[in-house]
Structures are given as structure tokens and as C-alpha cells.
Enzyme design. Structure first.
Site, PDB file in Angstrom:
ATOM      1  N   HIS A  87      41.848  37.637  41.157  1.00 27.12           N
ATOM      2  CA  HIS A  87      41.504  38.325  39.912  1.00 27.12           C
ATOM      3  C   HIS A  87      42.039  37.565  38.697  1.00 27.12           C
ATOM      4  O   HIS A  87      41.336  37.419  37.695  1.00 27.12           O
ATOM      5  CB  HIS A  87      42.075  39.743  39.907  1.00 27.12           C
ATOM      6  CG  HIS A  87      41.273  40.719  40.687  1.00 27.12           C
ATOM      7  ND1 HIS A  87      41.239  40.731  42.062  1.00 27.12           N
ATOM      8  CD2 HIS A  87      40.473  41.728  40.284  1.00 27.12           C
ATOM      9  CE1 HIS A  87      40.458  41.706  42.467  1.00 27.12           C
ATOM     10  NE2 HIS A  87      39.968  42.332  41.415  1.00 27.12           N
ATOM     11  N   HIS A 136      49.802  42.295  43.981  1.00 28.86           N
ATOM     12  CA  HIS A 136      50.225  40.913  43.727  1.00 28.86           C
ATOM     13  C   HIS A 136      51.626  40.863  43.160  1.00 28.86           C
ATOM     14  O   HIS A 136      52.070  41.794  42.482  1.00 28.86           O
ATOM     15  CB  HIS A 136      49.287  40.214  42.729  1.00 28.86           C
ATOM     16  CG  HIS A 136      48.018  39.739  43.338  1.00 28.86           C
ATOM     17  ND1 HIS A 136      47.945  38.691  44.225  1.00 28.86           N
ATOM     18  CD2 HIS A 136      46.747  40.169  43.178  1.00 28.86           C
ATOM     19  CE1 HIS A 136      46.689  38.500  44.585  1.00 28.86           C
ATOM     20  NE2 HIS A 136      45.938  39.398  43.968  1.00 28.86           N
TER      21      HIS A 136
END
Length: 170
Positions: A87, A136
Site C-alpha cells: 500500500h 504493517h
């Protein structure tokens, strides 16, 4: 990471929706729409740059690096490996290149600045959302941003050269 996630409980709904424009099907549509719009206004080199860079880097290079490093994700269950963040890479490459292209297309300085601020804010908030959602580590985000920035810096001179070869306005 705990500071980002712990202090703002209201953000989960917001970040889950924002997350969709950083990668996946919606991201692919946004890239395609941007490329088509650039073709419509006869900015062929920009269309090629944004499309190939966005798709190649976010789909190809990130998957290769994820499989090479095989870093597990934080404790929250999510598919795939963590490093680097797809992303973060996708948002930086797509919205970053758009911010550069906007510099050449939009002549009104105030409008150009406003659009660039929005694009850069999207990059930052999408990266923050990945940490907030717990999928993340911050280093994954920084790695994705670094990969994209390196790509942009590497391909920008080629982009400028192709503009002169195809006689497009600079």
C-alpha cells in the site's frame, strides 16, 4: 506503532475505507482511469509513466521483495508478508507521480498547489493507515516509500526525455 494505534480509536472505520485507495481493485481502477484521462488530454508519455510505474512496481517488485524477505506481519492476522508495504509503495508511486504530472498540467498555481497537497496527504495517510490497522510495521511503510521514491527519481529523467521525443508539452 502502539502510539499510532492506541491514541485514536475513532479512526478504524475511516482508515479501513481509506485503505482501499492504496492498493487492490479500486487502486487498479484509479490508475487505469488516470491513464485514460491523460490519454484523452493527449499526455501520452505521462499516461505510460503513471500506468507502467504503478502497475509494475506495485504488482511486480513488491511481490518479489515480500517473498525474498518473508517478514511476518505484526500480531494482527492478515494474509501475506509485511516487508515492504504494498500500500505504501503503491500510494507513493501513483499519487507521487500524479503530483509531478499535475505540476506540468495545471497552470493555475493555487489549484496546482492544492491538488499536490491533497495527493501528498493521501500518501502519508495511507501509510499511517497501515500502521494504525496493525498490518504493517513503520519500517515496512518507510521501505515502501523509499522503493517508490527511488523509482520516481530513476524514471523521471526518462519521462522528461520521452516528452521531448514525442514532442509533448513540458
Amino acid at each position: 506503532m502502539h502510539h499510532v494505534r492506541g491514541g485514536y480509536p475513532f479512526g478504524k472505520h475511516f482508515f479501513k475505507h481509506l485503505d482501499k485507495i492504496g492498493n487492490g481493485h479500486l487502486y487498479n481502477w484509479l490508475v487505469t482511469i488516470a491513464a485514460v484521462l491523460l490519454i484523452i488530454i493527449k499526455r501520452y508519455v505521462e499516461a505510460i509513466w503513471v500506468f507502467i510505474s504503478s502497475m509494475l512496481l506495485s504488482l511486480g517488485a513488491v511481490n518479489i521483495l515480500k517473498n525474498y524477505f518473508q517478514r511476518p506481519r505484526p500480531k494482527i492476522h492478515h494474509k501475506g508478508f509485511s516487508f515492504p508495504s504494498g500500500h505504501a509503495t503503491s500510494s507513493m508511486i501513483f499519487y507521487g507521480i500524479l503530483a509531478i504530472i499535475v505540476f506540468y498540467i495545471i497552470k493555475n498555481q493555487a489549484v496546482r498547489f492544492a491538488v499536490q497537497v491533497v495527493l501528498i496527504a493521501l500518501i502519508a495517510v495511507i501509510g499511517l493507515s497501515r500502521v494504525y490497522l496493525g498490518v504493517h510495521y513503520p519500517s515496512d511503510i518507510l521501505a515502501g516509500y523509499s522503493l517508490s521514491l527511488a523509482w520516481i527519481l530513476f524514471t523521471f529523467p526518462l519521462f522528461k526525455k520521452l516528452q521531448t521525443v514525442f514532442h509533448e508539452p513540458i
